[in-house]
Every structure is written in structure tokens, then in C-alpha cells.
Design a protein around this motif. Structure first.
Motif, PDB file in Angstrom:
ATOM      1  N   ARG A 146       0.833  -1.199   0.000  1.00 40.88           N
ATOM      2  CA  ARG A 146       0.000   0.000   0.000  1.00 40.88           C
ATOM      3  C   ARG A 146       0.873   1.256   0.000  1.00 40.88           C
ATOM      4  NH1 ARG A 146      -4.701   1.911   4.339  1.00 40.88           N
ATOM      5  NH2 ARG A 146      -4.562   4.121   3.831  1.00 40.88           N
ATOM      6  N   SER A 147       0.413   2.299  -0.667  1.00 42.06           N
ATOM      7  CA  SER A 147       1.119   3.580  -0.690  1.00 42.06           C
ATOM      8  C   SER A 147       0.320   4.622   0.078  1.00 42.06           C
ATOM      9  CB  SER A 147       1.336   4.041  -2.131  1.00 42.06           C
ATOM     10  OG  SER A 147       0.092   4.240  -2.771  1.00 42.06           O
ATOM     11  N   GLY A 148       0.977   5.731   0.418  1.00 46.05           N
ATOM     12  CA  GLY A 148       0.315   6.807   1.145  1.00 46.05           C
ATOM     13  C   GLY A 148       1.195   7.347   2.245  1.00 46.05           C
ATOM     14  N   TRP A 149       0.659   8.278   3.031  1.00 45.81           N
ATOM     15  CA  TRP A 149       1.401   8.877   4.138  1.00 45.81           C
ATOM     16  C   TRP A 149       1.290   7.964   5.352  1.00 45.81           C
ATOM     17  CZ3 TRP A 149       4.402  12.948   2.970  1.00 45.81           C
ATOM     18  CH2 TRP A 149       4.063  13.760   1.890  1.00 45.81           C
ATOM     19  N   GLY A 150       2.186   6.972   5.451  1.00 41.77           N
ATOM     20  CA  GLY A 150       2.152   6.026   6.560  1.00 41.77           C
ATOM     21  C   GLY A 150       2.683   6.637   7.841  1.00 41.77           C
ATOM     22  N   SER A 151       2.141   6.195   8.972  1.00 47.16           N
ATOM     23  CA  SER A 151       2.573   6.709  10.278  1.00 47.16           C
ATOM     24  C   SER A 151       3.048   5.576  11.187  1.00 47.16           C
ATOM     25  CB  SER A 151       1.440   7.489  10.952  1.00 47.16           C
ATOM     26  OG  SER A 151       1.064   8.628  10.221  1.00 47.16           O
ATOM     27  N   GLY A 152       2.104   4.877  11.814  1.00 40.02           N
ATOM     28  CA  GLY A 152       2.458   3.949  12.876  1.00 40.02           C
ATOM     29  C   GLY A 152       2.172   2.497  12.579  1.00 40.02           C
ATOM     30  N   ILE A 153       2.853   1.630  13.343  1.00 41.57           N
ATOM     31  CA  ILE A 153       2.681   0.183  13.275  1.00 41.57           C
ATOM     32  C   ILE A 153       2.422  -0.333  14.684  1.00 41.57           C
ATOM     33  CG2 ILE A 153       3.769  -2.024  12.717  1.00 41.57           C
ATOM     34  CD1 ILE A 153       5.708  -0.491  10.898  1.00 41.57           C
ATOM     35  N   CYS A 154       1.406  -1.158  14.841  1.00 40.97           N
ATOM     36  CA  CYS A 154       1.269  -1.945  16.063  1.00 40.97           C
ATOM     37  C   CYS A 154       0.897  -3.365  15.641  1.00 40.97           C
ATOM     38  CB  CYS A 154       0.241  -1.366  17.029  1.00 40.97           C
ATOM     39  SG  CYS A 154      -1.421  -1.107  16.368  1.00 40.97           S
ATOM     40  N   ALA A 155       1.401  -4.335  16.351  1.00 43.37           N
ATOM     41  CA  ALA A 155       1.221  -5.728  15.946  1.00 43.37           C
ATOM     42  C   ALA A 155       0.691  -6.556  17.096  1.00 43.37           C
ATOM     43  CB  ALA A 155       2.541  -6.307  15.433  1.00 43.37           C
ATOM     44  N   GLY A 156      -0.039  -7.609  16.751  1.00 44.27           N
ATOM     45  CA  GLY A 156      -0.588  -8.530  17.728  1.00 44.27           C
ATOM     46  C   GLY A 156      -1.531  -9.506  17.047  1.00 44.27           C
ATOM     47  N   ASP A 157      -1.719 -10.644  17.648  1.00 43.83           N
ATOM     48  CA  ASP A 157      -2.566 -11.696  17.078  1.00 43.83           C
ATOM     49  C   ASP A 157      -4.014 -11.465  17.510  1.00 43.83           C
ATOM     50  OD1 ASP A 157      -3.687 -13.996  16.087  1.00 43.83           O
ATOM     51  OD2 ASP A 157      -2.461 -15.374  17.272  1.00 43.83           O
ATOM     52  N   TYR A 158      -4.721 -10.624  16.765  1.00 41.02           N
ATOM     53  CA  TYR A 158      -6.063 -10.216  17.206  1.00 41.02           C
ATOM     54  C   TYR A 158      -7.095 -11.326  17.083  1.00 41.02           C
ATOM     55  CZ  TYR A 158      -8.113  -9.644  12.504  1.00 41.02           C
ATOM     56  OH  TYR A 158      -8.622  -9.861  11.237  1.00 41.02           O
ATOM     57  N   ASP A 159      -6.842 -12.325  16.219  1.00 38.71           N
ATOM     58  CA  ASP A 159      -7.810 -13.421  16.074  1.00 38.71           C
ATOM     59  C   ASP A 159      -7.334 -14.709  16.731  1.00 38.71           C
ATOM     60  OD1 ASP A 159      -5.757 -13.871  14.330  1.00 38.71           O
ATOM     61  OD2 ASP A 159      -7.002 -14.045  12.535  1.00 38.71           O
ATOM     62  N   ASN A 160      -6.226 -14.647  17.467  1.00 40.38           N
ATOM     63  CA  ASN A 160      -5.715 -15.786  18.245  1.00 40.38           C
ATOM     64  C   ASN A 160      -5.524 -17.056  17.430  1.00 40.38           C
ATOM     65  OD1 ASN A 160      -5.437 -14.470  20.741  1.00 40.38           O
ATOM     66  ND2 ASN A 160      -7.569 -14.825  21.287  1.00 40.38           N
ATOM     67  N   ASP A 161      -5.050 -16.906  16.182  1.00 45.25           N
ATOM     68  CA  ASP A 161      -4.800 -18.083  15.356  1.00 45.25           C
ATOM     69  C   ASP A 161      -3.336 -18.492  15.343  1.00 45.25           C
ATOM     70  OD1 ASP A 161      -3.684 -16.070  13.844  1.00 45.25           O
ATOM     71  OD2 ASP A 161      -4.664 -16.636  11.961  1.00 45.25           O
ATOM     72  N   GLY A 162      -2.520 -17.790  16.144  1.00 46.49           N
ATOM     73  CA  GLY A 162      -1.115 -18.151  16.244  1.00 46.49           C
ATOM     74  C   GLY A 162      -0.195 -17.379  15.331  1.00 46.49           C
ATOM     75  N   TYR A 163      -0.728 -16.431  14.542  1.00 42.28           N
ATOM     76  CA  TYR A 163       0.097 -15.648  13.625  1.00 42.28           C
ATOM     77  C   TYR A 163      -0.098 -14.160  13.905  1.00 42.28           C
ATOM     78  CZ  TYR A 163       1.038 -19.906  11.005  1.00 42.28           C
ATOM     79  OH  TYR A 163       1.450 -21.168  10.646  1.00 42.28           O
ATOM     80  N   GLU A 164       1.013 -13.436  13.832  1.00 38.08           N
ATOM     81  CA  GLU A 164       1.016 -12.024  14.203  1.00 38.08           C
ATOM     82  C   GLU A 164       0.411 -11.159  13.097  1.00 38.08           C
ATOM     83  OE1 GLU A 164       4.247  -9.023  16.327  1.00 38.08           O
ATOM     84  OE2 GLU A 164       4.830 -11.036  15.685  1.00 38.08           O
ATOM     85  N   ASP A 165      -0.656 -10.460  13.432  1.00 45.79           N
ATOM     86  CA  ASP A 165      -1.301  -9.510  12.529  1.00 45.79           C
ATOM     87  C   ASP A 165      -0.751  -8.110  12.831  1.00 45.79           C
ATOM     88  OD1 ASP A 165      -3.235 -11.691  11.809  1.00 45.79           O
ATOM     89  OD2 ASP A 165      -3.879 -11.358  13.873  1.00 45.79           O
ATOM     90  N   PHE A 166      -1.111  -7.137  11.995  1.00 43.58           N
ATOM     91  CA  PHE A 166      -0.675  -5.778  12.313  1.00 43.58           C
ATOM     92  C   PHE A 166      -1.668  -4.744  11.799  1.00 43.58           C
ATOM     93  CE2 PHE A 166       1.808  -7.185   8.588  1.00 43.58           C
ATOM     94  CZ  PHE A 166       1.447  -6.244   7.639  1.00 43.58           C
ATOM     95  N   TYR A 167      -1.621  -3.587  12.445  1.00 44.24           N
ATOM     96  CA  TYR A 167      -2.482  -2.449  12.125  1.00 44.24           C
ATOM     97  C   TYR A 167      -1.578  -1.281  11.770  1.00 44.24           C
ATOM     98  CZ  TYR A 167      -6.345   0.928  12.730  1.00 44.24           C
ATOM     99  OH  TYR A 167      -7.305   1.885  12.543  1.00 44.24           O
ATOM    100  N   LEU A 168      -1.888  -0.599  10.672  1.00 46.43           N
ATOM    101  CA  LEU A 168      -1.089   0.511  10.194  1.00 46.43           C
ATOM    102  C   LEU A 168      -1.923   1.791  10.194  1.00 46.43           C
ATOM    103  CD1 LEU A 168       0.598  -1.158   7.054  1.00 46.43           C
ATOM    104  CD2 LEU A 168       1.357  -1.204   9.442  1.00 46.43           C
ATOM    105  N   THR A 169      -1.326   2.882  10.658  1.00 48.09           N
ATOM    106  CA  THR A 169      -2.030   4.161  10.651  1.00 48.09           C
ATOM    107  C   THR A 169      -1.481   5.055   9.538  1.00 48.09           C
ATOM    108  OG1 THR A 169      -0.512   5.159  12.272  1.00 48.09           O
ATOM    109  CG2 THR A 169      -2.479   4.057  13.123  1.00 48.09           C
ATOM    110  N   TYR A 170      -2.360   5.892   9.007  1.00 43.98           N
ATOM    111  CA  TYR A 170      -2.043   6.762   7.870  1.00 43.98           C
ATOM    112  C   TYR A 170      -2.722   8.113   8.044  1.00 43.98           C
ATOM    113  CZ  TYR A 170      -0.427   2.781   5.014  1.00 43.98           C
ATOM    114  OH  TYR A 170       0.261   1.703   4.520  1.00 43.98           O
TER     115      TYR A 170
END
Length: 597
Positions: A146-170
Motif C-alpha cells: 500500500r502507498s500513502g502517508w504512513g505513520s504507525g505500526i502496532c502488531a498482535g494476534d487479534y484473532d488468536n490463530d497463532g500468527y502475528e497480525d498488524f495495524y497501520l495508521t495513515y
């Protein structure tokens, strides 16, 4: 006659004093940046690295080029920043997206005001760790880009399936990416009901299980309201100059925005509870980095937000689904002089070994970073000067507590870089590209700056923003990833070798796996005892400046042959203990099962 002359002399002196005071006030206000309320006094520099011999056994070397991280991170203009949207940059992340035990790298990108041709836009980048010191770009294969004015990253397994997801702010629209477990990601923003109406400037974010139900909720900060069509140009307003030089306007003078809290429904969707929880009640703040920490040791996660040019925010978890801002009464809103500061980055750690988590926050030029020492009474003392921090020359961004020399005491690194490239043409003392700052923990409540002795990777001038801490080569010491404006990132490999006895200190790295608690164990607190020394750390989703650290907690042990006791307080409040842990290894501890292979 004599009395009249004496009175005239007194009046003349009073007049001259008044004129001098007026001039002084005028000069002071003319030099204040829009991010600063007052310049900090430059105190005598006690304990500086250039004052004597150095015994810090750590050298940082930039290996980004040979590791395959050669693409520049584009963010706004190079010689001029016309609008504030070009200045803040973005965070970076160490995360193990494929669960192979080696942290990978996620980088955000910005853009430029003039844009890019179709297909040539700078994008988010995901690099897979090849386990040999190099990384491969798998962005396209992973379905990112994805392109754009990216800001922050936070990560965590929000669906508890054993794999790390992430949320990006823009600036624009934020995005939630679900890790599919097969090397690909899916943008779940709309399906998860996290889409926003209109354009907002997302800044800090953190996954946090605020109600302790085992599912990660999501806190999202918003910096300010910004519109390119109506934004004032450099020099065209009261908050559009710095040191008398016309620069981009803000943040002061621009409208603030509101922070948000989303509750995880457990079915892949979230519910906006910003108003219901009290998060949205806090107004008038330029919110930046967000970090979750249990500041009052009641077993429930709170949220601290570093704020730019306004009071910072400490959301106390009331344990009933609501939060209250207690920054003022806890001493974490302002500095010791009662002044608001330009909060950028923030980190938590126990710098003095008392078992209580302290807060370290970075600020703008002409201001000290602040070290909030936990008093143990739900109050923090500003220990910045007492701890030896006196550097006010650089604009400070990403930061972290990290035990670089494995002696059991967390050191500190700060990424720096000015936001006004135009200023250094007239004021050489405020360069746009600056060094990183490294502080050695002296084990007595004080720090010593050892930047000059910390290797070439630290001294290379860059205009840096976010930085992440983690052991990318699994060699038992903490490395650092640094975002640079319009240049490739720095990958600072820690080349620690003991200079005293040629025997390196021991270490232990702990990966926590939640079962009843959230799978990422975000919010878990670990206390480790080795001999008489106590260390305390928490697993966090965001730290530094808009960045995400290696989720594995790293403990230096000095010469201790074992970790005598590891006590874990899981996010759901349950405690677990592991005794006599072997050193110099990475261990996985599953909730309820202890150490697992």
C-alpha cells in the motif's frame, strides 16, 4: 535636589531594566518552536562520554546494505518541508510473521506532495529474514504494497490463530492486515468494521486486552485534523516560523482530533467504544505514540500517549470498561517545571531495578527527554536531570530501553533528526541530519552518554524517526532498526564484546505464548531474578516512535550462571513461575505449560 537626582537615577534604572526584560521576552518567544513551550536550560554535562575513559563494550555497525535493505524510505520533500504532513515520518517493526523464530522487518513509506507515476509509488515493505544476515523483499507475494502517508505500526494476534497480525495508521485511512498463516496478508479493515469516514491522521496505536477477556482490542490515536487544501504555507502564520525562519505550520494552531478505542467482538469484527469507555473525553491533545502498561500494578492494562506540544495522556483502566485520564495527578502530563513538552516517542522499562516500570519520553530540540521514575505510589517523579540527561540540541524521536551489553541494566538509545531542513542553512547548530544518542546505564540511577564510543552506525548523520529493538540475527544481543527520511533504513548490528575480561555476559530471551490470555501475550509482565538483581519487562504492541519491537523479551544476566526465578503475570492476571532457567538461549513459555520446545 539630591533626592530628586537620586529618584531620577532609580527611575532610569527601572526603565532600562524594563526595556531589557521586554527585549529578552521578545527574543525568547521568537526562538521558541511551535512544538516547544520553553527552551530547557543546558545544565553542566556530568558523566559525559568525552569526559574520561569509556568502558561501554558495544559497537553498532550499519549492515542494512549487505542485508538487502537498500531502498530509500520516501517521506516528503528533501530540501524543504512545505507542510507538516511531510515531517513526522513513520515507524518500523521487527516481527516474526512466519513463526520460524527469526524476526522479519516491516517498513512503512510516505509519499511526496507532487505524487508519483502510477505503479511507481513508494509502498509498505515486508522483508523475510533469510537467517544468514540478509533479508528478501516479499512485499508482492505477501499481498501488501500500500502507498500513502504512513505513520504507525502496532502488531498482535487479534484473532488468536497463532500468527502475528498488524495495524497501520495513515493520514487518510488506517488498515488492519490479517496474517493468513501462509505468507500472505489480507486487508480486513472494512470487514472488521474499522473503516473511518473521511480523512483522519492516525498516529500511535496499540493492541491491548483492556477487559482481560483473552481477545486483543485496539486503541488508535489521532494526531490532528489536517487538510492540504486549506493548510497555511510556511511563514504565513504565528506558528509557521522557527528560529525566525519560515517553516511548515503546526502543530499549534491546527485543530486537534480525538482518540479511539475498538472492542474485539471475537468474530473478526470490532465495536467502537470510544465514547462509552471515556477514551474520547480527552480533548485538546496532539496525540502521538501510544503504549500500554499497567502503571499502578493492579493487573489491568492502562494506556500512555505521548502528546506533541500539549499535556501527555495516561488513561487509567477503571476495570469496568472505562478509562480516566490521570496524567496530571500521576505526574506524567508535564515536566518537573509544569511545562507541556513536545512528546514524540515513549518507552517503558525498569531502569533502576526496583521492580517498577518507569517511562522515558523524547521531545523536540531545546528540550530534555524526560525520565519519569515510578515512585511506587501511583506517582512518577521527573528524574531526567538527576539521571544525567542533558542533551537538548537534537529533535528526538524513537527510543527504547534495551540492555545492549547484557549486564542486566537497560541502556537507552534515541533516534534523532530535525523536521526543518531549511533551518540548518542559517543555523548550523540545528542540522537536519543528526546522530543517534546512546546512554549507558551506570547501575546507580544514572546514565552516561556513550554515543561517541558506540560505533560508526550510531554516528552516521541521518534524519531518523521510528526505531525498533530486537535480535535479528539471534546471537543474544539487541540490534536496532531505524527509519530514515528519504534514505534507506539503518540496521544497526550490535557487536558486543566485553572489553574487561573478554568473556561476554550471559543472556536469556523469552517468547511468551498465551492460551487463556491473548495469544501474543501482550500485557504480560515478566520479573526475572538472577542473584539479588531484579529485572521487570512487559510485552507491548507499540513502543519507541510509532514502532513495534521484537515480542521476545530480552534479559541480560551479567555473569550470573542461571536465571534463578522467572515470574510471569499473564494478561488475564494469573501468575506462573519458572525456576533455574538455563542461560544463553531463547525459551518459549506457554501459559499454563511452562517451558516448551
Amino acid at each position: 535636589m539630591f533626592i530628586r537626582i537620586k529618584q531620577q537615577l532609580i527611575n532610569a534604572r527601572l526603565f532600562i531594566a524594563a526595556v531589557l526584560l521586554t527585549v529578552w521576552i521578545g527574543l525568547s518567544f521568537s526562538t521558541l518552536g511551535q512544538r516547544n513551550t520553553r527552551p530547557a536550560v543546558e545544565r553542566p554535562r556530568v558523566g559525559r562520554s568525552n569526559a574520561g575513559t569509556n568502558d561501554f563494550p558495544v559497537t553498532f555497525v550499519d549492515v542494512a546494505g549487505q542485508a538487502g535493505l537498500s531502498d530509500p524510505i520516501i517521506y516528503g520533500g528533501i530540501e524543504q518541508k512545505k507542510f507538516i504532513i511531510e515531517t513526522n515520518g513513520s515507524g518500523v517493526a521487527f516481527l516474526d510473521y512466519d513463526n520460524d523464530g527469526w524476526v522479519d522487518i516491516l517498513l512503512l513509506n510516505g509519499t511526496r506532495l507532487e505524487g508519483f507515476p502510477k505503479g511507481k509509488e513508494p509502498t509498505t515493505k515486508l522483508y523475510r529474514n533469510q537467517r544468514n544476515g540478509s533479508f528478501s523483499d516479499i512485499t508482492a507475494k505477501a499481498g501488501l504494497g500500500r502507498s500513502g502517508w504512513g505513520s504507525g505500526i502496532c502488531a498482535g494476534d487479534y484473532d488468536n490463530d497463532g500468527y502475528e497480525d498488524f495495524y497501520l495508521t495513515y493520514w487518510g485511512q488506517n488498515a488492519l492486515y490479517r496474517n493468513n498463516g501462509n505468507g500472505t496478508f489480507t486487508d480486513m479493515t472494512q470487514k472488521a468494521l474499522l473503516g473511518a469516514k473521511g480523512t483522519r491522521w492516525g498516529s500511535g496505536c496499540t493492541f491491548v486486552d483492556y477487559d482481560r477477556d483473552g481477545k486483543l482490542d485496539l486503541f488508535v490515536a489521532n494526531y490532528l485534523k489536517f487538510d492540504l487544501e486549506t493548510a497555511p504555507e510556511p511563514g504565513k502564520g504565528t506558528n509557521c516560523t522557527w528560529k525566525g525562519v519560515p517553516v511548515n505550520c503546526g502543530p499549534k494552531g491546527l485543530p486537534t482530533d480525538t482518540n479511539l478505542l475498538y472492542h474485539n467482538n471475537g468474530d473478526g469484527t470490532f465495536t467502537d467504544v470510544s465514547d462509552k469507555s471515556g477514551i474520547a473525553k480527552v480533548q485538546g491533545r496532539y496525540s502521538m505514540t501510544a503504549i500500554s502498561t499497567d502503571f499502578n500494578n493492579d493487573g489491568w492494562p492502562d494506556i500512555y500517549v505521548a502528546c506533541d506540544s500539549t499535556a501527555s495522556t495516561l488513561y487509567r483502566n477503571n476495570r469496568d470498561g472505562t478509562f480516566t485520564d490521570v496524567a496530571l495527578e500521576t505526574g506524567t502530563a508535564y515536566n518537573e517545571d509544569g511545562q507541556a513538552q513536545a512528546g514524540m516517542g515513549v518507552a517503558i522499562g525498569d531502569y533502576n531495578g526496583d521492580g517498577l516500570l518507569d517511562i522515558f519520553k523524547t521531545h523536540f530540540a531545546d528540550d530534555l527527554p524526560v525520565l519519569y521514575k515510578h515512585s511506587g505510589r501511583e506517582f512518577f517523579d521527573d528524574a531526567s536531570r538527576a539521571a544525567g540527561f542533558d542533551h537538548t540540541r537534537y529533535v528526538q524521536w524513537g527510543t527504547g530501553f534495551a540492555d545492549f551489553d547484557n549486564d542486566g541494566w537497560p541502556d537507552i538509545m534515541i533516534a534523532t533528526g530535525n523536521v526543518y531542513p531549511e533551518v540548518e542553512k542559517l543555523f548550523k547548530e540545528y542540522p537536519h541530519r543528526t546522530q543517534r544518542l546512546v546512554y549507558q546505564n551506570l547501575r546507580n540511577g544514572r546514565y552516561k552518554e556513550v554515543t561517541a564510543h558506540s560505533g560508526p552506525g550510531v554516528l552516521i548523520p541521518k534524519s531518523s524517526r521510528g526505531c525498533a529493538f530486537g535480535d535479528f540475527d539471534n546471537d543474544g544481543d539487541v540490534d536496532v532498526l531505524v527509519m530514515n527520511m528519504n534514505e534507506p533504513p539503518l540496521l544497526l548490528r550490535n557487536e558486543y564484546v566485553s572489553k574487561q575480561d573478554r568473556q561476554t555476559n550471559n543472556w536469556l530471551k523469552i517468547k511468551l505464548i498465551g492460551t487463556k490470555s491473548n495469544r501474543s501475550a501482550i500485557g504480560a509482565r515478566v520479573q526475572l531474578k538472577s542473584g539479588l538483581h531484579l529485572q521487570t519487562q512487559e510485552v507491548t504492541s507499540q513502543s519507541s516512535y510509532y514502532s513495534h519491537n521484537d515480542l521476545r523479551l530480552h534479559f541480560g544476566l551479567g555473569t550470573s550462571p542461571k536465571a534463578v526465578q522467572i515470574e510471569i503475570r499473564w494478561p488475564n492476571g494469573q501468575a506462573e513461575m519458572v525456576k533455574d532457567g538455563a542461560v544463553n538461549q531463547i525459551v518459549r513459555i506457554r501459559e499454563g505449560s511452562g517451558v516448551v520446545k
